[in-house]
Design a protein around this motif. Structure first.
Motif, mmCIF file in Angstrom:
data_model
loop_
_atom_site.group_PDB
_atom_site.id
_atom_site.type_symbol
_atom_site.label_atom_id
_atom_site.label_comp_id
_atom_site.label_asym_id
_atom_site.label_seq_id
_atom_site.Cartn_x
_atom_site.Cartn_y
_atom_site.Cartn_z
ATOM 1 N N VAL A 139 24.563 63.149 48.442
ATOM 2 C CA VAL A 139 23.576 62.197 48.965
ATOM 3 C C VAL A 139 22.463 62.919 49.720
ATOM 4 N N GLN A 140 22.790 64.035 50.382
ATOM 5 C CA GLN A 140 21.796 64.784 51.153
ATOM 6 C C GLN A 140 20.810 65.540 50.263
ATOM 7 N N LEU A 141 21.129 65.713 49.000
ATOM 8 C CA LEU A 141 20.322 66.561 48.129
ATOM 9 C C LEU A 141 19.255 65.804 47.358
ATOM 10 N N VAL A 142 19.326 64.484 47.367
ATOM 11 C CA VAL A 142 18.406 63.673 46.568
ATOM 12 C C VAL A 142 17.279 63.164 47.457
ATOM 13 N N ASP A 143 16.038 63.381 47.024
ATOM 14 C CA ASP A 143 14.878 62.998 47.830
ATOM 15 C C ASP A 143 14.734 61.480 47.938
ATOM 16 N N LYS A 144 14.956 60.793 46.823
ATOM 17 C CA LYS A 144 14.821 59.337 46.798
ATOM 18 C C LYS A 144 16.201 58.707 46.742
ATOM 19 N N ARG A 145 16.468 57.865 47.693
ATOM 20 C CA ARG A 145 17.801 57.270 47.779
ATOM 21 C C ARG A 145 18.153 56.431 46.551
ATOM 22 N N GLU A 146 17.125 55.877 45.897
ATOM 23 C CA GLU A 146 17.423 55.077 44.709
ATOM 24 C C GLU A 146 17.904 55.936 43.540
ATOM 25 N N ASP A 147 17.808 57.272 43.672
ATOM 26 C CA ASP A 147 18.280 58.175 42.614
ATOM 27 C C ASP A 147 19.718 58.636 42.823
ATOM 28 N N VAL A 148 20.372 58.166 43.881
ATOM 29 C CA VAL A 148 21.726 58.633 44.175
ATOM 30 C C VAL A 148 22.700 58.268 43.058
#
Length: 442
Positions: A139-148
């Protein structure tokens, strides 16, 4: 217009890779996982070659995975309290040392079964902390939370691409140069993931000022996860699949040699076919834009997994067994990854490590119990009838979930509304604001 839409679909399938940190981590993990699967095939073939015992095949798997059952919940507390990046650096380095030690023993011809058992316990202990931390770290590695949600699906794709390549390569290498080289390659492959972790650009870690003690944090995590029926049900599904379904991989060396009358390359083909099916399943999830409808998907794929295992237990023809392994891999990974995605959607950020450690405990912790149980039964009635029973139990286990699906949907609906997933079709997982469970569940 059609070409533009197709390009958009393909781009959407890999949208999480636009995040630099996730892209680097993805590539490093991909290389390392190929080595991991090569080692797994090598160890299975080594143990069966040395002992001719189905029970000891199960015992090795038990030794590798039982630490996750015992230590998984504590690992989740660690993942919520400490710098996950640093924890992963330590676990990956220790895993490299473990693989290097085992490779040395095999290559020098001094390896014995008790060496393998001991080193599998060591690896299992390391993995207990690594898996829970890695699940929460993504989760910490994705810039946009909608891409989790897409990142979770791509993780499954990477895992199963490695599962497709690793066993196939291992099958050839074992026949050519022996098991030790495969294990050595795995040891070297950890350099890739260590390098990727060291090149990440992360925000400074901030420790919470108010730190609860270990037991209090552990109790809070259990209460949160098992007090909310949708989360409890998802963890239970994963546990049942691991208990009844995962033992099929332990028995594959027996099917490859004694039923299909092949060698290490046949085992590699079976694992590769399962990996190809699983990869297809992961890509199927990656192209989905919403978690809506995953409940029905779980019902279908869990039933498919059990049915494919039942059919595989009767097969004595290689091509038919390979086809059935495709369906087995597809059903298993879509079920597991769908449960993972739904859990990541529902949980609070500050409890993510603990909930995902329970997921990891159900996934990896129940598997050794199933493996040792299935191996013991197989010694008495044979692997074919044992796998038949495993498939039947997997297929019927989904019935209670299907029966209660409508009620569970109503319970998660308020969460979906807060996240913007309802009433309109979602564009993905939205956790820009803190995830909250229904009142009384926090």
């Amino acid at each position: 217009m059609a070409e533009t839409e197709d390009s958009g679909k393909i781009g959407g399938m890999f949208r999480a890779l636009r995040s630099r940190n996730y892209r680097i981590f993805f590539m490093g993990q991909g290389v390392s996982l190929i080595g991991t699967w090569m080692q797994q095939i090598a160890i299975s073939w080594l143990v069966y070659r040395l002992t001719d015992s189905v029970f000891l095949l199960g015992a090795v798997t038990f030794a590798n995975q039982i630490p996750s059952f015992l230590l998984g919940p504590f690992a989740g507390v660690l993942a919520d309290k400490f710098n996950r990046h640093h924890v992963l650096l330590v676990t990956q380095f220790l895993s490299m040392l473990q693989a290097g030690t085992l490779a040395t023993l095999v290559l020098t011809g001094t390896v014995q079964v008790w060496h393998v058992m001991t080193l599998m316990v060591v690896l299992g202990t390391i993995n207990a902390f690594d898996v829970a931390t890695r699940q929460a770290f993504v989760v910490q590695l994705v810039d946009k939370r909608e891409d989790v949600s897409n990142a979770i699906a791509l993780n499954s794709s990477m895992f199963n691409m490695a599962r497709l390549v690793g066993p196939s390569v291992a099958g050839v290498l074992i026949a050519w140069v022996g098991e030790g080289v495969c294990i050595l390659i795995n040891a070297v492959s950890y350099l890739a993931v260590l390098a990727s972790l060291l090149t990440l650009r992360l925000n400074p870690f901030v420790r919470e000022k108010r730190q609860e003690n270990m037991w209090s944090s552990l109790r809070q995590g259990f209460t949160y996860a098992f007090g909310f029926p949708p989360i409890r049900t998802l963890i239970l599904i994963v546990g049942l699949i691991s208990l009844f379904g995962m033992p099929f991989s332990v028995m594959l060396p027996v099917f490859a040699r004694d039923i299909l009358h092949g060698g290490a390359n046949t085992l590699g083909y079976l694992m590769g076919a399962s990996g190809l099916g699983a990869l297809s399943g992961a890509l199927f999830l990656a192209q989905r834009k919403s978690v809506l409808g995953l409940g029905k998907v779980i019902v279908f794929t869990m039933a498919l997994f059990g049915t494919a295992l039942i059919a595989f237990s009767f097969s004595t023809i290689l091509w038919l067994s390979l086809v059935l392994m495709l369906f087995t891999g597809f059903g298993m990974i879509v079920t597991m990854a769908s449960c993972n995605t739904l859990l990541q959607t529902l949980v609070d950020d500050d409890k993510r490590g603990r909930v995902m450690s329970l997921y990891a405990t159900a996934f990896m912790g129940m598997a050794p119990l199933g493996s040792i149980l299935a191996s013991s039964v197989a010694e008495q009635i044979g692997v074919a009838y044992t796998l038949l029973g495993c498939g039947f139990l997997c297929a019927v286990s989904v019935i209670p979930f299907a029966w209660n699906l409508k009620r569970l949907r109503l319970m998660v609906q308020p969460i979906y509304e807060r996240l913007g997933i309802l009433p309109e079709i979602a564009t993905g997982l939205r956790t820009a604001t803190k995830l909250t469970a229904p009142p009384g569940k926090r």
